[in-house]
Design an enzyme around this catalytic site. Structure first.
Site, mmCIF file in Angstrom:
data_model
loop_
_atom_site.group_PDB
_atom_site.id
_atom_site.type_symbol
_atom_site.label_atom_id
_atom_site.label_comp_id
_atom_site.label_asym_id
_atom_site.label_seq_id
_atom_site.Cartn_x
_atom_site.Cartn_y
_atom_site.Cartn_z
ATOM 1 N N GLY A 94 7.209 -33.641 5.199
ATOM 2 C CA GLY A 94 5.952 -34.021 4.570
ATOM 3 C C GLY A 94 5.419 -32.869 3.747
ATOM 4 C CB ALA A 130 4.520 -27.662 13.658
ATOM 5 N NE ARG A 131 -1.910 -28.904 15.723
ATOM 6 C CZ ARG A 131 -2.248 -28.463 14.525
ATOM 7 N NH1 ARG A 131 -1.556 -27.468 13.971
ATOM 8 N NH2 ARG A 131 -3.258 -28.991 13.869
ATOM 9 C CD GLU A 186 -2.201 -21.926 19.418
ATOM 10 O OE1 GLU A 186 -3.371 -21.978 18.952
ATOM 11 O OE2 GLU A 186 -1.201 -22.346 18.802
ATOM 12 C CG HIS A 217 -2.767 -21.839 15.150
ATOM 13 N ND1 HIS A 217 -2.882 -22.799 16.136
ATOM 14 C CD2 HIS A 217 -2.594 -22.539 14.005
ATOM 15 C CE1 HIS A 217 -2.788 -24.000 15.617
ATOM 16 N NE2 HIS A 217 -2.622 -23.871 14.310
ATOM 17 C CB ILE A 218 -2.673 -16.655 10.809
ATOM 18 C CG1 ILE A 218 -1.322 -15.954 11.007
ATOM 19 C CG2 ILE A 218 -3.728 -16.087 11.742
ATOM 20 C CD1 ILE A 218 -1.328 -14.481 10.636
ATOM 21 C CB ALA A 219 1.274 -20.862 9.501
#
Length: 315
Positions: free
Chosen positions: A153, A232-233, A262, A289-291
């Protein structure tokens, strides 16, 4: 334009650019970034719309307190905090900024992979400590590898575009698409991807189906040792399975921007043991988690979200 101004409750911290966009579109809003869930349950009945980011879980309890609610806007890409079945039952529209941070995510994925392949983080730490080890930091060229993207996607495609200049082969598997090969990636089955890929990069949402998808079985079925990228997650990857893969050589290294838990101060004993291994490993790169969390994407997410609200005729 709507005959009356729609009122929106903004229940999370937002970049200030959002407010000028909402003003220009003709929305009325109440910015409550520190609102608690109990306060939200008491106030939401008065609003037509709700904008959230990452702290608010949308479930039946909350929706039952919001009889006027027409739409929910998620200033971000993922929708795992929203009970989509409960929302559909109430004919509430859901909008999210799936294109707002895709470029940032793609850059982060490629950047982490390059750093891992060429030992940048390890070598930097060593040089700072007076160690000059060239042979021990000999790396691999990305162009010599086959990268497999699971999910093609917004984020998967953005990552493929950024990989295209390195000369590597890029395979993409997406369960919900067909005929999506392009100049950046070749459509493949999951089996083909697992047989051929040197790198697995995750670009899928967290669902009941994808939760803990990267587990002992998945790792054991890979055709060769591989590098894992998860931007992603976190809960898509079992950290204990990943550690076992790193220990037995099935996994060559990992780039993890997300973790299954996290909240580092609230890890279970098993999660703590896995985290201790990962944080001490030279074959693992960790980021918080900075992407997608760039200065540019912070504004672009708001632009995409407000544009969707306007195009839906809500303004």
């Amino acid at each position: 334009m709507s005959q009356t101004l729609l009122s929106i409750l903004i229940a999370d911290e937002m970049h200030p650019s959002l407010f000028a966009m909402l003003d220009e579109a003709g929305f009325s809003y109440d910015y409550q970034p520190k609102i608690t869930r109990s306060e939200l349950l008491g106030k939401l009945a008065a609003f037509d719309g709700l904008i959230i980011r990452s702290k608010t879980t949308i479930d039946s309890e909350l929706l039952d307190k919001a009889p006027k609610l027409q739409f929910i806007g998620r200033a971000g890409a993922g929708l795992d905090l929203i009970d989509l079945d409960a929302v559909r039952e109430r004919n509430i529209q859901v909008f999210h900024a799936g294109t707002g941070n895709r470029d940032a995510v793609g850059e982060q994925a490629v950047g982490m992979l390059l750093a891992l392949l060429t030992n940048i983080v390890k070598a930097d730490r060593e040089v700072r400590n007076g160690i000059w080890d060239r042979e021990g930091n000999r790396g691999y060229e990305l162009g010599s590898l086959t990268v497999g993207l699971i999910g093609y996607g917004n984020n998967g495609q953005a990552t493929a575009r950024r990989l295209s200049g390195f000369g590597c082969q890029v395979l993409a598997y997406d369960k919900f698409r067909t005929d999506y090969s392009n100049q950046y990636a070749q459509e493949a089955s999951l089996e083909q991807l697992m047989n051929q890929a040197d790198v697995i990069s995750l670009h899928i949402p967290l669902t009941d189906e994808t939760r803990m998808m990267i587990n002992d079985v998945f790792i054991g079925q890979m055709g060769k040792p591989f590098y894992l990228i998860n931007v992603a997650r976190g809960e898509i990857t079992s950290l204990s399975a990943l550690v076992r893969g790193l220990e037995n050589g099935s996994v060559r290294g990992a780039c993890l921007d997300v973790l299954e838990n996290e909240k580092l101060g609230k890890l279970t004993p098993e999660q703590q043991a896995s985290f201790e291994y990962l944080r001490q490993s030279d074959r693992v790169i960790l980021t918080p988690h900075i992407a997608g969390w760039t200065h540019e994407s912070y504004v672009r997410i708001n632009e995409v979200l407000v544009r969707q609200l306007v195009e839906a005729g809500l303004a």
